[in-house]
Design a protein around this motif. Sequence first.
Motif, PDB file in Angstrom:
ATOM      1  N   ASP A 123       0.993  -1.372  -0.058  1.00 20.02           N
ATOM      2  CA  ASP A 123       0.036   0.107   0.442  1.00 20.02           C
ATOM      3  C   ASP A 123       0.910   1.471   0.064  1.00 20.02           C
ATOM      4  N   THR A 124       0.732   2.026  -0.893  1.00 17.40           N
ATOM      5  CA  THR A 124       1.840   3.205  -1.039  1.00 17.40           C
ATOM      6  C   THR A 124       1.055   4.348   0.102  1.00 17.40           C
ATOM      7  N   ASN A 125      -0.457   4.246   0.513  1.00 14.91           N
ATOM      8  CA  ASN A 125      -0.100   5.276   1.555  1.00 14.91           C
ATOM      9  C   ASN A 125       0.524   4.685   3.233  1.00 14.91           C
ATOM     10  N   LYS A 126       0.516   3.444   3.264  1.00 19.02           N
ATOM     11  CA  LYS A 126       1.463   2.532   4.045  1.00 19.02           C
ATOM     12  C   LYS A 126       0.353   2.801   6.209  1.00 19.02           C
ATOM     13  N   SER A 127      -0.410   2.869   5.729  1.00 17.23           N
ATOM     14  CA  SER A 127      -1.728   3.071   5.969  1.00 17.23           C
ATOM     15  C   SER A 127      -1.353   1.806   7.599  1.00 17.23           C
ATOM     16  N   THR A 128      -1.867   2.894   8.580  1.00 17.77           N
ATOM     17  CA  THR A 128      -1.492   2.229   9.918  1.00 17.77           C
ATOM     18  C   THR A 128      -2.092   0.902  10.203  1.00 17.77           C
ATOM     19  N   VAL A 129      -3.251   0.617   9.914  1.00 21.06           N
ATOM     20  CA  VAL A 129      -4.550  -0.297   9.977  1.00 21.06           C
ATOM     21  C   VAL A 129      -5.075  -0.956   7.985  1.00 21.06           C
ATOM     22  N   ILE A 130      -5.152  -1.829   7.605  1.00 19.02           N
ATOM     23  CA  ILE A 130      -4.714  -2.189   6.187  1.00 19.02           C
ATOM     24  C   ILE A 130      -6.454  -2.477   6.199  1.00 19.02           C
ATOM     25  N   ASN A 131      -7.566  -1.790   5.537  1.00 19.09           N
ATOM     26  CA  ASN A 131      -8.750  -1.549   5.594  1.00 19.09           C
ATOM     27  C   ASN A 131      -8.827  -2.772   4.254  1.00 19.09           C
ATOM     28  N   ILE A 132      -9.926  -3.527   4.149  1.00 18.57           N
ATOM     29  CA  ILE A 132     -10.627  -4.587   3.367  1.00 18.57           C
ATOM     30  C   ILE A 132     -12.008  -4.583   3.302  1.00 18.57           C
ATOM     31  N   LEU A 133     -12.216  -4.553   2.337  1.00 28.31           N
ATOM     32  CA  LEU A 133     -13.963  -4.577   2.003  1.00 28.31           C
ATOM     33  C   LEU A 133     -13.836  -5.740   1.050  1.00 28.31           C
ATOM     34  N   ASP A 193     -19.317   6.013   3.833  1.00 22.92           N
ATOM     35  CA  ASP A 193     -18.300   5.371   4.140  1.00 22.92           C
ATOM     36  C   ASP A 193     -16.975   6.320   3.746  1.00 22.92           C
ATOM     37  N   THR A 194     -16.153   6.631   4.406  1.00 20.83           N
ATOM     38  CA  THR A 194     -15.066   7.856   4.682  1.00 20.83           C
ATOM     39  C   THR A 194     -13.706   6.776   4.328  1.00 20.83           C
ATOM     40  N   SER A 195     -13.383   5.568   4.293  1.00 24.17           N
ATOM     41  CA  SER A 195     -12.913   4.784   4.793  1.00 24.17           C
ATOM     42  C   SER A 195     -11.772   3.919   3.322  1.00 24.17           C
ATOM     43  N   LYS A 196     -10.467   4.715   3.805  1.00 22.93           N
ATOM     44  CA  LYS A 196      -9.715   3.959   2.017  1.00 22.93           C
ATOM     45  C   LYS A 196      -9.654   2.902   2.140  1.00 22.93           C
ATOM     46  N   TYR A 197     -10.157   2.188   1.369  1.00 19.54           N
ATOM     47  CA  TYR A 197     -10.280   0.393   1.169  1.00 19.54           C
ATOM     48  C   TYR A 197      -8.187   0.300   0.470  1.00 19.54           C
ATOM     49  N   SER A 198      -7.730  -0.242   0.961  1.00 20.72           N
ATOM     50  CA  SER A 198      -6.774  -1.050   0.209  1.00 20.72           C
ATOM     51  C   SER A 198      -7.252  -2.000  -0.668  1.00 20.72           C
TER      52      SER A 198
END
Length: 286
Positions: A123-133, A193-198
């Motif tokens: 993930d190029t965003n390197k999020s702390t939490v990886i969101n999966i839908l 939903d404002t989550s950004k899903y990887s």
Amino acid sequence: MSFFAVFGNPIKHSKSAEIYALFANEIGISKGYDLKLVSQDNFHYLLYDFFKLGGLGANITSPFKENAYFLCNQLTERAEKSRSVNTIKKLKNGVLLGDNTDGIGFISDLKRLNWIDNDNISDTNKSTVINILLIGAGGASKGIVPVLLTTIEKCHINIVNRTFSKAQVLTSYYQEIGYKNVSCMPLCELYYDTSKYSLIINATTSSMYSAILKIPSFLITPVTKCYDLFYQKQDTSFISWCKKNGSNYCADGLGMLVGQAAHAFLLWHNLFPSIDPVLNHLRSTF
């Protein structure tokens, strides 16, 4: 008779026999493999007859994976957590061991695609939490949820389904057995939903009918990874929609199909076959 078989309905389209034959040829095994068309009325009887008459291993496909879970004498941890079985092995003492290789087959394909990097979604965003839908709460989802949660570091899975109650039941079950990083919401709430899903996974049968899922296009970005468990020669309707809305990372479920079959082969024969040659062969013969 053949010592291995796949049970399902429909079954004529299944590539399981072809995949098994390619694996067996590589390893040097000559035992045959059959397709078994069964119904809800006779699945139980035909499965037990198969093993009683000398069968050694069975694959279970839609819509009998949950039925098979209750027909096994012993279960692997993967099968126990998913409450569904797609692979059965007859042990030397006659016990039927049930396993679910869907999840590990899915993870294997994510690794083949280089979508997983050091047990995390690249993930190029390197999020702390990886969101999966995860779209869909049926048998296909049951097989992949526990493996995703235990394999991918710091991930959170949000489940949506056309019938919200089914997503609630699945979410409650996984939370009860200790997976707190899974939630659900009504399909319509995705529009807020404002989550950004990887990673977005289509585990519904929508692509089988060339249907377009009713999810908001703003969920898709150039780096969103989109995976359809369904597969076909051309892009599935889900993949076409994802590409149209900007995703540069799309894959169908053929790699997962071969991956789960390879892990079933490993359970039966204690040997792990090569995945890439089989996957390339299937792609070339569509």
